[in-house]
Design a protein around this motif. Structure first.
Motif, PDB file in Angstrom:
ATOM      1  N   TYR A 299      57.718  -1.198  62.471  1.00  0.00           N
ATOM      2  CA  TYR A 299      58.247  -1.473  63.813  1.00  0.00           C
ATOM      3  C   TYR A 299      57.449  -2.589  64.456  1.00  0.00           C
ATOM      4  N   GLU A 300      58.137  -3.562  65.036  1.00  0.00           N
ATOM      5  CA  GLU A 300      57.490  -4.692  65.699  1.00  0.00           C
ATOM      6  C   GLU A 300      57.526  -4.506  67.209  1.00  0.00           C
ATOM      7  N   MET A 301      56.628  -5.195  67.894  1.00  0.00           N
ATOM      8  CA  MET A 301      56.594  -5.123  69.347  1.00  0.00           C
ATOM      9  C   MET A 301      57.925  -5.544  69.951  1.00  0.00           C
ATOM     10  N   GLU A 302      58.447  -6.668  69.456  1.00  0.00           N
ATOM     11  CA  GLU A 302      59.687  -7.186  70.038  1.00  0.00           C
ATOM     12  C   GLU A 302      60.877  -6.285  69.725  1.00  0.00           C
ATOM     13  N   THR A 303      60.789  -5.553  68.604  1.00  0.00           N
ATOM     14  CA  THR A 303      61.859  -4.615  68.264  1.00  0.00           C
ATOM     15  C   THR A 303      61.854  -3.429  69.217  1.00  0.00           C
ATOM     16  N   ILE A 304      60.651  -2.957  69.547  1.00  0.00           N
ATOM     17  CA  ILE A 304      60.537  -1.892  70.549  1.00  0.00           C
ATOM     18  C   ILE A 304      61.163  -2.350  71.862  1.00  0.00           C
ATOM     19  N   CYS A 305      60.814  -3.556  72.287  1.00  0.00           N
ATOM     20  CA  CYS A 305      61.336  -4.082  73.556  1.00  0.00           C
ATOM     21  C   CYS A 305      62.853  -4.259  73.506  1.00  0.00           C
ATOM     22  N   GLU A 306      63.363  -4.663  72.358  1.00  0.00           N
ATOM     23  CA  GLU A 306      64.812  -4.817  72.202  1.00  0.00           C
ATOM     24  C   GLU A 306      65.514  -3.473  72.391  1.00  0.00           C
ATOM     25  N   GLU A 307      64.936  -2.421  71.818  1.00  0.00           N
ATOM     26  CA  GLU A 307      65.514  -1.087  71.965  1.00  0.00           C
ATOM     27  C   GLU A 307      65.443  -0.610  73.411  1.00  0.00           C
TER      28      GLU A 307
ATOM     29  N   GLU B 274      65.104  -6.919  81.203  1.00  0.00           N
ATOM     30  CA  GLU B 274      63.993  -7.639  80.582  1.00  0.00           C
ATOM     31  C   GLU B 274      62.808  -6.703  80.395  1.00  0.00           C
ATOM     32  N   VAL B 275      62.181  -6.790  79.220  1.00  0.00           N
ATOM     33  CA  VAL B 275      60.972  -6.017  78.917  1.00  0.00           C
ATOM     34  C   VAL B 275      59.951  -6.967  78.323  1.00  0.00           C
ATOM     35  N   PHE B 276      58.717  -6.837  78.778  1.00  0.00           N
ATOM     36  CA  PHE B 276      57.631  -7.681  78.273  1.00  0.00           C
ATOM     37  C   PHE B 276      56.392  -6.817  78.121  1.00  0.00           C
ATOM     38  N   MET B 277      55.728  -6.929  76.977  1.00  0.00           N
ATOM     39  CA  MET B 277      54.521  -6.139  76.754  1.00  0.00           C
ATOM     40  C   MET B 277      53.398  -7.023  76.228  1.00  0.00           C
ATOM     41  N   VAL B 278      52.194  -6.731  76.695  1.00  0.00           N
ATOM     42  CA  VAL B 278      50.998  -7.468  76.278  1.00  0.00           C
ATOM     43  C   VAL B 278      49.998  -6.462  75.716  1.00  0.00           C
ATOM     44  N   SER B 279      49.434  -6.790  74.558  1.00  0.00           N
ATOM     45  CA  SER B 279      48.510  -5.878  73.898  1.00  0.00           C
ATOM     46  C   SER B 279      47.287  -6.632  73.397  1.00  0.00           C
ATOM     47  N   ASP B 280      46.157  -5.947  73.370  1.00  0.00           N
ATOM     48  CA  ASP B 280      44.976  -6.482  72.691  1.00  0.00           C
ATOM     49  C   ASP B 280      45.139  -6.232  71.201  1.00  0.00           C
ATOM     50  N   PHE B 281      44.963  -7.279  70.408  1.00  0.00           N
ATOM     51  CA  PHE B 281      45.166  -7.205  68.962  1.00  0.00           C
ATOM     52  C   PHE B 281      43.874  -7.616  68.268  1.00  0.00           C
TER      53      PHE B 281
ATOM     54  N   SER C  53      33.186 -10.094  61.870  1.00  0.00           N
ATOM     55  CA  SER C  53      33.174  -9.515  63.218  1.00  0.00           C
ATOM     56  C   SER C  53      34.608  -9.228  63.636  1.00  0.00           C
ATOM     57  N   GLN C  54      34.754  -8.337  64.589  1.00  0.00           N
ATOM     58  CA  GLN C  54      36.074  -8.020  65.126  1.00  0.00           C
ATOM     59  C   GLN C  54      36.366  -8.955  66.292  1.00  0.00           C
ATOM     60  N   GLU C  55      37.492  -9.645  66.207  1.00  0.00           N
ATOM     61  CA  GLU C  55      37.900 -10.555  67.266  1.00  0.00           C
ATOM     62  C   GLU C  55      39.168 -10.037  67.929  1.00  0.00           C
ATOM     63  N   ILE C  56      39.230 -10.148  69.236  1.00  0.00           N
ATOM     64  CA  ILE C  56      40.378  -9.637  69.985  1.00  0.00           C
ATOM     65  C   ILE C  56      41.203 -10.797  70.531  1.00  0.00           C
ATOM     66  N   HIS C  57      42.500 -10.779  70.239  1.00  0.00           N
ATOM     67  CA  HIS C  57      43.449 -11.723  70.795  1.00  0.00           C
ATOM     68  C   HIS C  57      44.498 -10.943  71.585  1.00  0.00           C
ATOM     69  N   LYS C  58      45.200 -11.624  72.433  1.00  0.00           N
ATOM     70  CA  LYS C  58      46.318 -10.993  73.132  1.00  0.00           C
ATOM     71  C   LYS C  58      47.614 -11.355  72.422  1.00  0.00           C
ATOM     72  N   ILE C  59      48.421 -10.347  72.135  1.00  0.00           N
ATOM     73  CA  ILE C  59      49.729 -10.611  71.553  1.00  0.00           C
ATOM     74  C   ILE C  59      50.798 -10.104  72.510  1.00  0.00           C
ATOM     75  N   MET C  60      51.941 -10.751  72.486  1.00  0.00           N
ATOM     76  CA  MET C  60      53.012 -10.454  73.430  1.00  0.00           C
ATOM     77  C   MET C  60      54.317 -10.217  72.688  1.00  0.00           C
ATOM     78  N   GLY C  61      55.068  -9.285  73.176  1.00  0.00           N
ATOM     79  CA  GLY C  61      56.396  -9.035  72.652  1.00  0.00           C
ATOM     80  C   GLY C  61      57.327  -8.755  73.816  1.00  0.00           C
TER      81      GLY C  61
ATOM     82  N   VAL D 284      58.262 -13.473  71.423  1.00  0.00           N
ATOM     83  CA  VAL D 284      57.072 -13.276  70.602  1.00  0.00           C
ATOM     84  C   VAL D 284      56.027 -14.296  71.041  1.00  0.00           C
ATOM     85  N   GLY D 285      54.783 -13.842  71.234  1.00  0.00           N
ATOM     86  CA  GLY D 285      53.763 -14.786  71.659  1.00  0.00           C
ATOM     87  C   GLY D 285      52.362 -14.276  71.438  1.00  0.00           C
TER      88      GLY D 285
END
Length: 313
Positions: free
Chosen positions: A81-89, A105-112, A125-133, A150-151
């Motif tokens: 399951y992808e972030m954007e698929t969740i938002c589509e549903e 409209e649905v938009f979600m931002v997560s630490d990845f 090392s563990q690096e954190i980026h923000k991903i968007m769906g 997707v972003g």
């Protein structure tokens, strides 16, 4: 007597339609399953909206979190399951819950979190980026057209070309005053790296594509990383520090350069995406010697970007 009623269904005193009504800053733990891999756990922040006609006082606000929780619960049982698929549903279900809405409209931002290796010592090392769906839906004649979003947002480092050029000119002037010949000065300037000030850069890319097209989030992350002067890392030994500083000074970039580089790399990487794909590119450089930050942005369709770059050839 039953006093219960839905005030939201009343007509408003001021009959004006509203573009977006909903909830923001809704935090949920999302577990994305993947085939033959460990699941990804994301702490996600949601924004959920529908439009509101002028004839209705308000939306049923409690229904938005209810829809999200229901979809996420179902997502836990699905293998991939992808972030954007969740938002589509979620968008599809919003239309069912809010019959009056023609846009959702649905938009979600997560630490990845990703695992990164330092360039010289090879320390992980563990690096954190923000991903968007996200997803946007428009309902016409009882048919819903959905666009996926997707972003990603990545932090890197940039070095200022202007200050570096000033330091170079000053250095050449001093070398001439010390009696160095033009040939010697040219050899020196080719061999050394001139100082400049650095900025921590924040790059963001968001793509809006029709359903049916796939985008790998790591491709977006890599494009942003490569579009700045250098990457940054959680763990750096002395040799790593020297390498990162050297690399950033070898590739000085203005905030405008970063956006243009991202645009070029998007066109090269996503050849399979249609021309109508919407592209938002943004770069913020947090200045080290100024009190302000530098900002640049490009909003266009992928077709427009392709056309602009084609004109340069």
């Amino acid at each position: 007597m039953n006093w219960r009623c839905d005030v939201q269904n009343f007509e408003p005193d001021v009959k004006i339609s509203l573009t977006r009504v909903g909830v923001t800053n809704l935090k949920k733990l999302v577990r994305l399953k993947r085939a033959n891999k460990r699941p990804i756990i994301l702490l996600s922040t949601f924004e959920v909206f529908v439009n509101l006609p002028s004839s209705q006082k308000g939306i049923h606000m409690s229904r938005n979190p209810e829809v999200i929780e229901g979809i996420i619960d179902e997502a836990l049982e699905i293998e991939s399951y992808e972030m954007e698929t969740i938002c589509e549903e979620i968008v599809k279900r919003l239309f069912k819950k809010h019959e009056y809405a023609t846009e959702a409209e649905v938009f979600m931002v997560s630490d990845f979190m990703t695992k990164e290796k330092s360039p010289i010592s090879g320390k992980y090392s563990q690096e954190i980026h923000k991903i968007m769906g996200g997803a946007k839906g428009v309902k016409k004649d009882n048919k819903v057209e959905i666009t996926k979003i997707v972003g990603a947002e990545v932090v890197g480092i940039t070095a200022c070309p202007c200050a570096q050029n000033l330091i170079k000119e000053m250095s050449i002037k001093k070398l001439k005053e010390e009696g160095f010949s033009d040939e010697e000065i040219e050899k020196i300037t080719r061999s050394v790296i001139f100082a400049t000030h650095n900025q921590r850069g924040i790059g963001r890319i968001i793509l809006e594509v029709p359903t049916g097209y796939e985008i790998e989030i790591m491709d977006i992350i890599e494009i942003i990383k490569k579009s700045m002067s250098a990457e940054i890392y959680g763990i750096l030994k002395r040799a790593d520090e020297a390498y990162v500083v050297e690399q950033s000074h070898k590739k000085p970039m203005f905030v405008e350069d970063c956006v243009r580089e991202m645009a070029k790399n998007i066109v090269e990487k996503f050849k399979h995406l249609p021309d109508e794909t919407r592209v938002l590119i943004r770069q913020i450089n947090m200045e080290s010697i100024h009190r302000h930050d530098a900002y640049a942005e490009k909003v266009a369709t992928l077709g427009e970007l392709r056309e602009e770059l084609l004109m340069l050839k």
